[in-house]
Design a protein around this motif. Sequence first.
Motif, short mmCIF file in Angstrom:
data_model
loop_
_atom_site.label_atom_id
_atom_site.label_comp_id
_atom_site.label_asym_id
_atom_site.label_seq_id
_atom_site.Cartn_x
_atom_site.Cartn_y
_atom_site.Cartn_z
N UNK A 132 -10.11 1.08 3.40
CA UNK A 132 -8.74 1.55 3.60
C UNK A 132 -8.39 2.57 2.53
N UNK A 133 -7.69 3.63 2.95
CA UNK A 133 -7.24 4.67 2.03
C UNK A 133 -5.78 5.00 2.35
N UNK A 134 -4.98 5.22 1.32
CA UNK A 134 -3.59 5.65 1.50
C UNK A 134 -3.24 6.61 0.37
N UNK A 135 -2.49 7.65 0.72
CA UNK A 135 -2.06 8.62 -0.29
C UNK A 135 -0.72 9.20 0.17
N UNK A 136 0.17 9.39 -0.81
CA UNK A 136 1.45 10.01 -0.51
C UNK A 136 1.30 11.52 -0.42
N UNK B 209 0.84 -1.20 0.00
CA UNK B 209 0.00 0.00 0.00
C UNK B 209 0.87 1.25 0.00
N UNK B 210 1.93 1.23 0.79
CA UNK B 210 2.84 2.37 0.85
C UNK B 210 3.50 2.60 -0.51
N UNK B 211 3.95 1.52 -1.14
CA UNK B 211 4.56 1.64 -2.47
C UNK B 211 3.57 2.22 -3.46
N UNK B 212 2.38 1.67 -3.47
CA UNK B 212 1.36 2.09 -4.43
C UNK B 212 1.03 3.58 -4.27
N UNK B 213 0.80 4.01 -3.02
CA UNK B 213 0.38 5.38 -2.78
C UNK B 213 1.54 6.38 -2.88
N UNK C 43 -3.54 7.33 -5.35
CA UNK C 43 -4.19 6.99 -4.08
C UNK C 43 -4.61 5.52 -4.08
N UNK C 44 -4.53 4.92 -2.92
CA UNK C 44 -4.98 3.54 -2.75
C UNK C 44 -6.37 3.55 -2.14
N UNK C 45 -7.30 2.83 -2.73
CA UNK C 45 -8.66 2.72 -2.21
C UNK C 45 -9.03 1.24 -2.17
N UNK D 88 3.96 14.49 0.03
CA UNK D 88 5.37 14.84 0.14
C UNK D 88 6.18 13.57 0.38
N UNK D 89 7.00 13.59 1.44
CA UNK D 89 7.79 12.41 1.81
C UNK D 89 7.05 11.49 2.77
N UNK D 90 5.80 11.78 3.04
CA UNK D 90 5.04 11.02 4.02
C UNK D 90 3.92 10.22 3.36
N UNK D 91 3.33 9.35 4.13
CA UNK D 91 2.21 8.55 3.67
C UNK D 91 1.07 8.70 4.66
N UNK D 92 -0.09 9.09 4.17
CA UNK D 92 -1.29 9.17 5.01
C UNK D 92 -2.09 7.89 4.77
N UNK D 93 -2.31 7.12 5.83
CA UNK D 93 -2.96 5.82 5.74
C UNK D 93 -4.10 5.80 6.74
#
Length: 94
Positions: A37-41, A6-10, A16-18, A43-48
Amino acid sequence: MDKALAAFHAKWKGEPLVLDDYPYEDEIHGGTRYFDTRAVGIGDNLSYTWRDVSDRHHAQEALARSESQYRLLAENSSDVVVRLSPVGTVLWIS
């Protein structure tokens, strides 16, 4: 999909991962829980984020079973229909 994927994808693909109704085996309480579940990059961070939607998932399954039973009765309304319990007790007869 695991958290690393998920981290790689986003993050690295920029998409965005949905994931809706994603099954998760609950090792502590037993059984399966379902999550949106949602994940989006960013900047240098990941919001999950995730939300437990197990109740909604089980309600949808129960509704599908109920609709299937209703459809069976409606399609066979001119026939004799008998509904039995798992042990063979008559629950309903048309």
